[in-house]
Design an enzyme around this catalytic site. Structure first.
Site, short mmCIF file in Angstrom:
data_model
loop_
_atom_site.label_atom_id
_atom_site.label_comp_id
_atom_site.label_asym_id
_atom_site.label_seq_id
_atom_site.Cartn_x
_atom_site.Cartn_y
_atom_site.Cartn_z
N GLU A 88 -2.56 9.98 -1.18
CA GLU A 88 -3.76 9.13 -1.27
C GLU A 88 -4.35 8.85 0.10
O GLU A 88 -5.57 8.82 0.29
CB GLU A 88 -3.41 7.82 -1.98
CG GLU A 88 -4.63 6.93 -2.28
CD GLU A 88 -4.92 5.89 -1.20
OE1 GLU A 88 -5.97 5.23 -1.27
OE2 GLU A 88 -4.10 5.77 -0.26
N ASP A 124 -3.09 -0.97 -6.67
CA ASP A 124 -3.10 -0.69 -5.23
C ASP A 124 -3.28 -1.98 -4.45
O ASP A 124 -3.97 -2.91 -4.91
CB ASP A 124 -4.21 0.30 -4.88
CG ASP A 124 -3.98 1.04 -3.57
OD1 ASP A 124 -2.97 0.76 -2.89
OD2 ASP A 124 -4.80 1.90 -3.22
N HIS A 135 -3.30 -1.70 6.34
CA HIS A 135 -3.19 -0.69 7.38
C HIS A 135 -2.69 -1.24 8.72
O HIS A 135 -2.93 -0.64 9.77
CB HIS A 135 -4.52 0.05 7.57
CG HIS A 135 -4.81 1.02 6.46
ND1 HIS A 135 -5.91 1.85 6.46
CD2 HIS A 135 -4.15 1.29 5.29
CE1 HIS A 135 -5.91 2.59 5.37
NE2 HIS A 135 -4.85 2.25 4.64
N ASP A 165 0.82 -1.22 0.00
CA ASP A 165 0.00 0.00 0.00
C ASP A 165 0.85 1.27 0.00
O ASP A 165 0.82 2.03 0.96
CB ASP A 165 -0.89 -0.06 1.26
CG ASP A 165 -1.98 0.99 1.29
OD1 ASP A 165 -2.27 1.59 0.23
OD2 ASP A 165 -2.53 1.24 2.38
#
Length: 387
Positions: free
Chosen positions: A186, A233, A336, A138
């Protein structure tokens, strides 16, 4: 008129049809990233695997890495910076800089507004939290894929355009170029909203919408010049499941899926359970079911329900740009999380995505017959000797 048509047809046929697939030999010989994607010492990937939040030194260092790569290896690509600033929910009123890098390779002598481009896109910033977050999928790995892709097709583009000029058809054939967009900002700084996300892509799409080419140009604006916007992505984790999100670009998705199928049939996909490296380690040599990254090749028109994933394509899509979004659903487990780092990349999958997207670009740009693999191998051997 008949004489003109006969001349035009003969010139076009001399270089093949308007769209050409890559041969099996070409697919087999596309160079792999090899040591360039080593997570510690790799010349392409390792410098991106650092925290790189927009406005920080880490972000600027990664941008310098991109610029140095193009200037060193791909001097024929035109580099542009797109700069913008914005406050964020965590900046206490301070303006944060966002810098998009635009690398373009157009045919020699191409006039402004006369080239339709394949745009290959990834974001290079990383998330502010958790502290020290890397973001390997990412999107460090996708950025590395695009750099490797550009280096792989560069010489073939030069050779193709040289052949076209020799044939005298550069003004008659459709002019096509390639553009790599490495976008900043982003990630949301606090939580994803329409204003806290997509800082770089929102600014770029807005500016390009208002930047007009000369009157009577084939393409009115830089946005109009984008024939297809391919966004990478969250790629690099094992067993990705990438749907076809948009009905209007399902044809492009199917073309890429066909390449994936061929690569698997040729035994080239390293992440495949049936790759030779995997078969050698198994007692039971019987082939297993072959999974695919692109799972919707057979999706019918009535199956498109209108859903999609929010990402850098949104400001462009809102302005009419055609989008092919390569993002898995569900997201990778590491999304994340702190373990979205180099150690948790599945390097076989990373290499497979790199080869697949490179092959797609090669077919889009009609590069069959223009790759010189012997020369590339000699160059790689020389560079390793120099090191």
């Amino acid at each position: 008129m008949l004489i003109f048509y006969a001349i035009f047809l003969s010139l076009i046929l001399s270089l093949g049809s308007a769209y050409s697939t890559l041969s099996d030999d070409t697919l087999k010989n596309l160079p792999s990233p090899g040591d360039d994607f080593h997570i510690k010492q790799g010349s392409i990937l390792a410098p991106i695997l650092i925290p790189r939040v927009s406005g920080t030194e880490g972000n600027a260092a990664v941008l310098r890495h991109f610029v140095d790569f193009f200037k060193t290896h791909l001097p024929k690509w035109n580099l542009e910076f797109h700069n913008s600033t914005s406050t964020t929910p965590t900046s206490n009123g301070k303006q944060i800089p966002f810098v998009n890098l635009i690398a373009t390779r157009d045919p020699p002598g191409a006039q402004v507004g006369e080239v339709g481009r394949l745009a290959l896109v990834a974001h290079y910033d990383s998330k502010l939290t958790p502290t020290g977050f890397i973001g390997a999928t990412d999107s460090a790995a996708p950025c590395a894929m695009l750099l490797h892709l550009a280096r792989n097709i560069d010489a073939a583009l030069t050779k193709k355009w040289g052949a076209m000029a020799a044939e005298g058809i550069d003004e008659l054939d459709e002019q096509k170029g390639v553009q790599i967009l490495l976008l900043d900002g982003e990630e949301a700084f606090q939580s994803w909203t329409d204003t806290d996300s997509l800082y770089g892509s929102r600014a770029l799409a807005s500016d390009w919408e208002r930047s007009f080419h000369p009157a009577m140009s084939t393409y009115r604006t830089p946005l109009d010049s984008i024939s297809l916007f391919v966004l990478l992505d969250l790629l690099g984790a094992s067993s990705p499941n990438v749907p076809s999100y948009f009905k209007t670009t399902h044809w492009a998705y199917k073309n890429m899926a066909a390449i994936e199928h061929r690569l698997r049939e040729l035994g080239i996909f390293k992440s495949s359970p049936n790759h030779s490296s995997k078969m050698e380690k198994r007692k039971n040599k019987k082939p297993r079911a072959e999974p695919h990254f692109l799972v919707d090749a057979e999706k019918g028109d009535k199956m498109f329900m209108g859903g999609f994933v929010q990402d850098d394509h949104v400001p462009f899509m809102a302005r009419g740009v055609e989008i092919l979004h390569l993002i898995p659903t569900p997201f990778p487990r590491v999304w994340h999380e702190m373990d979205d780092d180099g150690d948790h990349l599945d390097m076989d999958t990373v290499e497979d995505w790199t080869r697949l997207v490179t092959a797609f670009a090669g077919e889009w740009m009609e590069l069959e017959g223009f790759f010189d693999f012997k020369k590339e191998k000699r160059k790689e051997s020389y560079e390793k000797t120099e090191l």
